[in-house]
Design an enzyme around this catalytic site. Structure first.
Site, short mmCIF file in Angstrom:
data_model
loop_
_atom_site.label_atom_id
_atom_site.label_comp_id
_atom_site.label_asym_id
_atom_site.label_seq_id
_atom_site.Cartn_x
_atom_site.Cartn_y
_atom_site.Cartn_z
N ASP A 10 0.85 -1.18 0.00
CA ASP A 10 0.00 0.00 0.00
C ASP A 10 0.89 1.23 0.00
O ASP A 10 1.67 1.46 0.94
CB ASP A 10 -0.91 -0.01 1.24
CG ASP A 10 -1.99 1.05 1.18
OD1 ASP A 10 -2.13 1.70 0.12
OD2 ASP A 10 -2.70 1.23 2.18
N ASP A 105 -2.71 2.22 -6.19
CA ASP A 105 -1.59 2.24 -5.24
C ASP A 105 -1.59 1.07 -4.28
O ASP A 105 -0.85 1.09 -3.28
CB ASP A 105 -1.63 3.54 -4.45
CG ASP A 105 -2.87 3.67 -3.58
OD1 ASP A 105 -3.94 3.19 -4.02
OD2 ASP A 105 -2.79 4.22 -2.48
N GLU A 106 -2.36 0.03 -4.56
CA GLU A 106 -2.55 -1.03 -3.56
C GLU A 106 -2.73 -2.37 -4.27
O GLU A 106 -3.45 -2.46 -5.27
CB GLU A 106 -3.79 -0.69 -2.73
CG GLU A 106 -4.08 -1.60 -1.58
CD GLU A 106 -5.35 -1.18 -0.84
OE1 GLU A 106 -5.66 -1.84 0.16
OE2 GLU A 106 -6.03 -0.23 -1.28
#
Length: 352
Positions: A10, A105-106
């Site tokens: 993350d 983003d994860e």
């Protein structure tokens, strides 16, 4: 069966981190990504300086500026963020092909059978973090565990720029200390229900009588009880199936009453039709879906199985039913469809 090795990665305040990377003068300032306050926009993210003032993602820009008058709100650049996301995934692919993206983003990574770094999930997670910092210029936090639930909780345990490893031997002790608000799907309403039951942590939830849990949470109860024990059998899925398609709009001025509300539906449905084009979802349409968010930020959703041809009248009826639940000024309206699960293709065999 060997113990699974799952990593959850993350990025730390991703959009803001990219902006600070490209303009180091922003690093010491409170910044956020979002629209201007006079358009009733909400923030996509904020850096940690801004968060120290109470600013957070999904907060209206106007509210964030009241909390932090010095907040610098940037419009953002999605093309730049997508490029950074792809660079992150290039790093992921150096270690495994079993990757489940959750957002730009994860992502979850299954490294159970990876031979990189002597097969150590901990060393792989550390190597990924170092490589992303070197190649993308941002920090990411990572959680390492035997399942997705624990890995995701762990990645948030020491943010920012943290690495938390939950070994099988540590799992029971770790999960007992996890606040129930960290469980995926437990929002504000669910937290209030847990508070009434005297449940703050997974250790508390483990002791709760299942009949009480089921009464409070219905079909969610079993999944919650399993997570409280650290049990999660979900595999890392390399293909994420879309479950709905929708459009929504936040209005600069609150809509007052049913008449103003239904007046905006034709334009929203036109946008929905445009979004549907070329996606071949027509055979998967399962339910009509409508969402209202009121001026106090409470919201309600309503659905209806698709039994007749689409018409504005159906959404008019859904709007009226949803509005009657609270009868407050409306700041957002969303319309869409729930989609059926795609049917797996069946192989046809010819018998001689």
């Amino acid at each position: 069966m060997s113990q699974r090795k799952i990593i959850h990665i993350d990025a730390d305040c991703f959009y803001a981190a990219i902006e600070m990377r490209d303009d180091p003068s922003l690093c010491e300032l409170p910044i956020a990504i979002g629209g201007p306050a006079d358009t009733r926009s909400v923030l996509a993210t904020a850096n940690y300086v801004a968060r120290s003032y109470g600013v957070r993602s999904a907060m209206p820009t106007s509210m964030a500026l009241r909390l932090c008058p010095a907040l610098k709100v940037l419009p953002g650049n999605m093309a730049k963020y997508r490029q950074a996301s792809e660079q992150m995934h290039e790093v992921f692919r150096e270690f495994t092909t079993i990757i489940e993206p959750l957002s730009l983003d994860e992502a979850y990574l299954d490294v159970t059978h990876s031979n990189v770094c002597q097969g150590s999930a901990t060393l792989i997670a550390q190597a990924i973090r170092e490589r992303i910092f070197a190649q993308v210029g941002i920090t990411v936090s990572a959680g390492v565990a035997s399942n997705k639930f624990l890995a995701k909780v762990a990645s948030d345990w020491q943010k920012p720029n943290g690495l938390t490893v939950v070994t099988p031997e540590q799992q029971d002790e770790f999960v007992a200390a996890v606040p129930v608000k960290r469980i995926s799907g437990v929002g504000k309403v669910a937290q209030e229900r847990f508070t009434k039951l005297g449940v703050e942590t997974c250790a508390d939830l483990q002791k709760l009588d299942f009949a009480l849990l089921q009464k409070a949470f219905g079909s969610m109860a079993f999944r919650l009880s399993q997570f409280a024990l650290g049990v999660d059998d979900r595999p890392v899925s390399t293909s994420r199936e879309r479950k709905s398609i929708s459009v929504e709009h936040t209005f600069a001025k609150d809509l007052q009453g049913i008449e103003e509300g239904v007046a905006v539906l034709p334009k929203l449905l036109q946008e929905l039709e445009q979004r549907m084009k070329g996606r071949n979802f027509e055979t998967r349409l399962n339910k009509y879906y409508l969402k209202l968010k009121f001026d106090d930020f409470t919201q309600t959703t309503i659905e209806r199985p698709i039994k007749e041809k689409l018409s504005v009248q159906i959404f008019n009826e859904l709007f009226q039913q949803a509005y009657q639940r609270q009868q407050k000024p409306i700041r957002l309206v969303g319309v869409g469809y729930r989609l059926m699960t795609e049917s797996p293709q069946q192989m046809s065999l010819r018998f001689e």
